[in-house]
Motif scaffolding. Sequence first.
Motif, PDB file in Angstrom:
ATOM      1  N   PHE A 120       0.820  -1.206   0.000  1.00  0.00           N
ATOM      2  CA  PHE A 120       0.000   0.000   0.000  1.00  0.00           C
ATOM      3  C   PHE A 120       0.858   1.261   0.000  1.00  0.00           C
ATOM      4  O   PHE A 120       0.370   2.334  -0.310  1.00  0.00           O
ATOM      5  CB  PHE A 120      -0.964  -0.011   1.196  1.00  0.00           C
ATOM      6  CG  PHE A 120      -2.100  -0.983   1.004  1.00  0.00           C
ATOM      7  CD1 PHE A 120      -3.078  -0.719   0.059  1.00  0.00           C
ATOM      8  CD2 PHE A 120      -2.176  -2.155   1.733  1.00  0.00           C
ATOM      9  CE1 PHE A 120      -4.121  -1.608  -0.146  1.00  0.00           C
ATOM     10  CE2 PHE A 120      -3.200  -3.046   1.531  1.00  0.00           C
ATOM     11  CZ  PHE A 120      -4.178  -2.778   0.594  1.00  0.00           C
ATOM     12  N   LEU A 178      -6.231   8.985  -4.213  1.00  0.00           N
ATOM     13  CA  LEU A 178      -6.475   8.053  -3.108  1.00  0.00           C
ATOM     14  C   LEU A 178      -5.412   6.960  -3.058  1.00  0.00           C
ATOM     15  O   LEU A 178      -4.914   6.623  -1.987  1.00  0.00           O
ATOM     16  CB  LEU A 178      -7.861   7.414  -3.250  1.00  0.00           C
ATOM     17  CG  LEU A 178      -9.031   8.313  -2.887  1.00  0.00           C
ATOM     18  CD1 LEU A 178     -10.342   7.606  -3.164  1.00  0.00           C
ATOM     19  CD2 LEU A 178      -8.957   8.724  -1.430  1.00  0.00           C
ATOM     20  N   THR A 179      -5.046   6.418  -4.254  1.00  0.00           N
ATOM     21  CA  THR A 179      -4.058   5.339  -4.224  1.00  0.00           C
ATOM     22  C   THR A 179      -2.712   5.828  -3.720  1.00  0.00           C
ATOM     23  O   THR A 179      -1.938   5.059  -3.171  1.00  0.00           O
ATOM     24  CB  THR A 179      -3.846   4.695  -5.612  1.00  0.00           C
ATOM     25  OG1 THR A 179      -3.211   5.648  -6.461  1.00  0.00           O
ATOM     26  CG2 THR A 179      -5.131   4.230  -6.226  1.00  0.00           C
ATOM     27  N   VAL A 182      -3.010   6.656   0.767  1.00  0.00           N
ATOM     28  CA  VAL A 182      -3.333   5.796   1.904  1.00  0.00           C
ATOM     29  C   VAL A 182      -2.095   5.155   2.545  1.00  0.00           C
ATOM     30  O   VAL A 182      -2.171   4.653   3.658  1.00  0.00           O
ATOM     31  CB  VAL A 182      -4.332   4.671   1.529  1.00  0.00           C
ATOM     32  CG1 VAL A 182      -5.666   5.255   1.134  1.00  0.00           C
ATOM     33  CG2 VAL A 182      -3.779   3.786   0.463  1.00  0.00           C
TER      34      VAL A 182
END
Lengths: 302, 318
Positions: A120, A178-179, A182
Motif C-alpha cells: 500500500f 487516493l491510491t 493511503v
Amino acid sequence: MSNKRVVLNTKNHKLMIHETATSYLFMLPFMIFFVGFVLYPMFMCVYTSFFDATMGREDIFVGFANYVQLSKDPVFWKGLWNTLIIVLVSVPVTCAFSLWVASAISKMPVAATSAFRCIFYLPVVTGSVAVTVVWKWMFNNYYGIFNYLGNNLGLFDERINWLGDERFALGCIIMILLTTSVGQPIVLYVSALDNVDKSLVEAAEVDGATQMQAFWKIKWPQMMPTTLYILVITTINSFQCFALIQLLTSGGPNNSTMTIMYYIYYNAFKLYKYGYGNAMGVILAIIIAILSAVQFKLGQEK
Amino acid sequence: MNNQNHLDAQAARSKAYTIFSYVVIIIIAFLFLFPLYWILTGAFKTKQEILATTPVWWPSEFVKINFENLMSKRSAPLFDISIGGWAVNLFGYRFSFAKYVIAGPTVPAAMRWLVNTVFMAVTSMIITCITSAMAGYVLAKKRFWGRGILFSLIVCAMALPKQVILIPLLREMSALKLYDTIWAVIFPIVGWPFGVFLLKQFAEGIPTEMVEACRIDGASEWRTFTDVMFPMIKPGVGALAIFTFINSWNDYFMQLVMLTSTKNLTISLGIASMQAENSTDFGILMAGSALASVPIIIVFLIFQKYFTKGITMGAVKG
C-alpha cells in the motif's frame, strides 16, 4: 527530574550565556538553510502579495489589489470549489479505508503485515510522475484498459475519454490521489494498533465484549492522536495535489480539474504574475491553518 | 446452553468477517500493484502490443526497443563541474578567475538525469542528517534563550504548505544565481524543519545524565555531540536519512520549478518533459518510468524497516 536540575544550574547567568552561545553554534548550520530557504521565502510570500510583481522589472506596490482581483476571479473560485471537493472526498475515504486495512492486516502474521504495508505504500514510493504516466495510459480512450474492461464487461458501450470529459476528470484525479495517499496512514495506524494497551482489550473480551465493541470502545479512543495527525496530513496533502493535475489535465477540460495549487502554478510560472500567485498562496496557507486548528480543537474536545 | 450457541454463532460470524476482509484486502492489494506491473511490463512491449485496443497482459517477447528509443532521444554530458567564472574588486585591483568547465563524456540524457537525481538525493540526505542532528540535539538537551520561540517557529513552518513558498524561492534562487542548478532543489530540502523535529523527539529519549557525565569528565561540547550523542541517536538519523532520500527523489514540484535545461533535469522531470513531447508513445514513457521508479523502490524495500520507523516517529506527539 533531570530537566529540573538543568534549569537550576542555568540560573547561573554566566552559564546561561555559555549555553546559549554553544546552542546557537550548533543550530547555525540548520538555521542558515531554515531562515534562508524557508522562513525568508515565507515572509516574502506575504510581502510580495501586496505588489504587482513579474519578471524583469521592479515590483510595484498595489496594496490589496491582488486580493480584490482574486475575489472577482471566477477561475479562482472554481479552483477553490474543486479543491474543497477533493479534500471533502479524499480525507474521509483515506482515513476510513486506511483504518480498515490497518485493523485487518495488523492481526495477520508479522511478515504478512509488513508485506501489505509495503504494497500500500508502493504508489507513494513509485513517484508521482511514473504513477501519473501509467494512469494516463490506463485512462486513454483508445489504448487504455478502463475502456476495454468497461466495454467487455458490458458496463458502457462508447469509448469514454476519461480525462477529457468534464463529468469524469475530477473523479479520476481523486481516484489516483487516493491510491497515493493511503500509504502513510496505514503505516501509522498499524503502529498505533500495536501500541494499544493489550490488557484492556483482553479484559473487555473476557467480560464478553464483541470485537466491534472492543474496537470502538477501547482501541479507537486510544488511537485518537494518530487519527488527528492523519486528518491533518491528509488534508494538507489533498490541498497540495498538483503533479497529477499538471501532468494529466492541466486543470482542464474547461477548468473542471482546476485546483488552487495548479492555479498558483499557472499564474506564477506560466503567466509570471508573481504577486497574484503569492496572494493565492497566502489564502491557501490561511485556509489550511484554520482547518488544522479546527481539527485539533475537535480532537482535543473528544 | 443457549448462551453457548449464541457465542458460537458470534465467533463464526467474526471468523467469516475476517476471511471476507482478507479476501477483499488481497484483491485491493493486487489493484495497488497493478500500475507498477503495467509500467514494468509496458517498458518491454512492442509498439503494436502497447497500442493494441485489447490489452496484452504479458509481453509475448521482451524487447529493448523502448529503452533504446529513450536513450537515443536526447544527450547530455555525464557530469560537468565548473570552477571560477567570477571577479572581485579589491582596493581597486580587479581579480578575475576564468571559468573552467570539466565535462564528462556525452551520454544519453536519461543517464545524466539519473546521475543528477542520485546526486541530489544523496547530498540533501547527508546535509539534512548532519544539520538536523546538531539542531535536534541542542533543542532537546539544552536550555537557552530563544529556544521556545525557535521551536514554535519550526512547528509552524512544518504545518504550512511547502509549495506556497516556491514563487519567492524561485526569485531568491535567480538572485543567488542558483536557478537551474541542482543546489536550488537541495537547499530548500535541507531547510525543511521536519528532520530537526524528528531528531529532537528522538534525542529527548536519551537520558540527560549521559550528556552531563560526559561534560563532567571534561569533554568539549563538540566531543559530547560526536562521541556520545550522535551514536545514541543513530537509529533516528538512519530513519531520517532514508526518509529524506525517498522524499527528495520524488519532490516533483520543486524540481519542475527550479530546473529547466536538459542537462540539469532529474529523472522524473525528464520523463515528464518527454511526456509533453510524445504524449502517446507509452513505450518510451513506461521505459522512463521504470528507470525512475525501480531504483527508489529497491532502496525502499531494503530500508523499509527504518523508513516506517521514520514515519511513525514523526507522528508521535505530532
